[in-house]
Motif scaffolding. Structure first.
Motif, mmCIF file in Angstrom:
data_model
loop_
_atom_site.group_PDB
_atom_site.id
_atom_site.type_symbol
_atom_site.label_atom_id
_atom_site.label_comp_id
_atom_site.label_asym_id
_atom_site.label_seq_id
_atom_site.Cartn_x
_atom_site.Cartn_y
_atom_site.Cartn_z
ATOM 1 N N GLY A 121 0.805 -1.211 0.000
ATOM 2 C CA GLY A 121 0.000 0.000 0.000
ATOM 3 C C GLY A 121 0.836 1.258 0.000
ATOM 4 O O GLY A 121 0.544 2.224 -0.719
ATOM 5 N N THR A 122 1.908 1.257 0.793
ATOM 6 C CA THR A 122 2.794 2.427 0.873
ATOM 7 C C THR A 122 3.446 2.722 -0.469
ATOM 8 O O THR A 122 3.439 3.863 -0.957
ATOM 9 C CB THR A 122 3.885 2.206 1.938
ATOM 10 O OG1 THR A 122 3.267 2.030 3.217
ATOM 11 C CG2 THR A 122 4.830 3.390 1.995
ATOM 12 N N SER A 124 2.504 1.629 -3.438
ATOM 13 C CA SER A 124 1.477 1.922 -4.448
ATOM 14 C C SER A 124 1.069 3.388 -4.400
ATOM 15 O O SER A 124 0.946 4.051 -5.439
ATOM 16 C CB SER A 124 0.251 1.030 -4.231
ATOM 17 O OG SER A 124 0.549 -0.330 -4.477
ATOM 18 N N ARG A 125 0.856 3.892 -3.203
ATOM 19 C CA ARG A 125 0.458 5.304 -3.081
ATOM 20 C C ARG A 125 1.558 6.230 -3.606
ATOM 21 O O ARG A 125 1.269 7.234 -4.267
ATOM 22 C CB ARG A 125 0.126 5.628 -1.625
ATOM 23 C CG ARG A 125 -1.193 5.035 -1.147
ATOM 24 C CD ARG A 125 -1.578 5.563 0.207
ATOM 25 N NE ARG A 125 -0.671 5.139 1.255
ATOM 26 C CZ ARG A 125 -0.782 3.997 1.924
ATOM 27 N NH1 ARG A 125 -1.774 3.158 1.633
ATOM 28 N NH2 ARG A 125 0.074 3.669 2.875
ATOM 29 N N SER A 126 2.800 5.900 -3.324
ATOM 30 C CA SER A 126 3.909 6.730 -3.782
ATOM 31 C C SER A 126 4.016 6.719 -5.306
ATOM 32 O O SER A 126 4.230 7.764 -5.935
ATOM 33 C CB SER A 126 5.224 6.247 -3.169
ATOM 34 O OG SER A 126 6.303 7.035 -3.609
ATOM 35 N N GLN A 128 1.610 6.130 -7.408
ATOM 36 C CA GLN A 128 0.464 6.822 -7.979
ATOM 37 C C GLN A 128 0.669 8.339 -7.956
ATOM 38 O O GLN A 128 0.210 9.045 -8.849
ATOM 39 C CB GLN A 128 -0.808 6.452 -7.214
ATOM 40 C CG GLN A 128 -1.327 5.047 -7.537
ATOM 41 C CD GLN A 128 -2.533 4.664 -6.702
ATOM 42 O OE1 GLN A 128 -2.491 4.729 -5.469
ATOM 43 N NE2 GLN A 128 -3.603 4.292 -7.351
ATOM 44 N N GLU A 129 1.344 8.813 -6.930
ATOM 45 C CA GLU A 129 1.624 10.247 -6.842
ATOM 46 C C GLU A 129 2.652 10.674 -7.884
ATOM 47 O O GLU A 129 2.541 11.746 -8.480
ATOM 48 C CB GLU A 129 2.137 10.593 -5.440
ATOM 49 C CG GLU A 129 1.090 10.443 -4.347
ATOM 50 C CD GLU A 129 1.677 10.582 -2.956
ATOM 51 O OE1 GLU A 129 2.911 10.810 -2.861
ATOM 52 O OE2 GLU A 129 0.925 10.453 -1.970
#
Length: 341
Positions: A121-122, A124-126, A128-129
């Motif tokens: 999750g960590t 993936s979020r990075s 995506q940003e």
């Protein structure tokens, strides 16, 4: 939730079937996993692992390139489907092993699964940003991919053989039944397991034959006493009205209190409960429901200054027979205020 400490379920008293399974497990040779019938939960989980490993190998290769390919982020994000795989393992397989007192492998796997889901999750979020972060996270991606692949080997070598040694056929049928609603990860929907489908039909037929037993309403997913059901319905804060197949008002729950619902209306034709100018609209809607031209209608408008949602749904039996219609009326003031903060 990922870093939340899990309590190990207490060991339950074994049923005679489980005791017999334990004896079989101690005596039997390693099961032939490759010979499992199509659709068996372990066969499906192993197919998911194989498909995920192919994706991991490709990502691991691309992760070492000077510049990751343009679709690297998209393919990495697709790994989040592993959550479905882990959900089936953690919610269906591990709890049954706990019941047999086999806790060690599951405890370790559950801990590692949580850590990998958190890391996934960590990253993936990075990504995506900013897709450029793939280079910054290269080392962590390498470690995560290795961990995910290592877990597939542990499942194949430890978890699945253990489960096959202990679980009865009926327990596997129950796992199969629940897994259907959870879906699949990395693979197309699997073909049915014929033996389990026979069991599911028998279970459904038995459930349909029982409506009230031991003072409780019998439902496909459990049982409730009438007072328990009534207490639950009162907590919904939604107006619910049910109209039967003959267009008579048979039930309402008026906890939302958006519209008045007199008890004297029970048993009356629903058309008698509406202003004359609205009756043709109601008749057309119910006619459409019966003919299956549509199965719902939703209206949002302000009533007395409040944002109100009114939803009408056709109600059909499992075989498609029209049973009636239900109306839900809900005041969305609290929800809107929350999102406007």
């Amino acid at each position: 939730m990922a870093d939340e400490k899990r309590a190990v379920p207490p060991k339950l008293d074994l049923t005679p079937e489980q005791t017999a399974a334990m004896r079989r497990a101690a005596a039997m040779d390693a099961p032939d996993i490759a010979a499992l019938p199509p659709g068996h939960p372990v066969a499906v989980l192993r197919a998911e692992n194989a498909a995920m490993n192919a994706r991991i190998d490709a990502l691991a290769h691309d992760n070492e390139l000077p510049e990751p390919p343009a679709d690297f982020v998209e393919r990495f994000l697709a790994l989040n489907a592993v959550r479905t795989h882990y959900m089936k393992k953690e919610e269906l397989v591990m709890p049954l092993l706990y019941q047999y007192g086999v806790t060690g492998p599951s405890d370790v796997m559950w801990r590692d699964d949580d850590a990998m889901k958190k890391e996934l999750g960590t990253i993936s979020r990075s990504l995506q940003e900013d897709a450029g972060n793939a280079i910054i996270y290269r080392g962590r991606i390498r470690t995560l991919l290795a961990g995910l692949k290592s877990m597939t080997r542990k499942e194949d070598a430890i978890l699945f053989p253990l489960s096959l040694r202990y679980f009865s056929d009926e327990e596997w049928y129950a796992v199969y039944d629940d897994a259907i609603d959870m879906g699949t990860a990395f693979i197309a929907p699997h073909e049915p397991w014929e033996a389990a489908e026979v069991w599911r039909k028998a279970q459904a037929d038995a459930a349909a034959a029982k409506t009230f037993e031991n003072g409780k309403i019998q439902l496909p997913t459990g049982e409730l006493a009438v007072r328990e059901l009534r207490a639950m319905m009162k907590l919904l804060g939604v107006d619910i009205t049910f109209i039967d197949a003959a267009d008579h008002l048979r039930y309402f729950e008026n906890e939302g209190k958006v519209f008045a619902r007199p008890k004297l209306a029970l048993g009356r034709p629903v058309y008698d409960c509406h202003p004359t100018q609205i009756v043709p609209v109601v008749k057309n809607l119910l006619a459409d429901f019966k003919a299956k031209r549509r199965d719902h209608m939703t209206i949002f408008r302000r009533i007395a200054g409040k944002p109100i949602g009114v939803r009408y749904h056709a109600v059909y039996d499992d075989d498609g027979t029209y049973l009636g219609a239900v109306e839900f009326v809900q005041d969305f003031t609290e929800a809107l205020e929350h999102f406007q903060k």
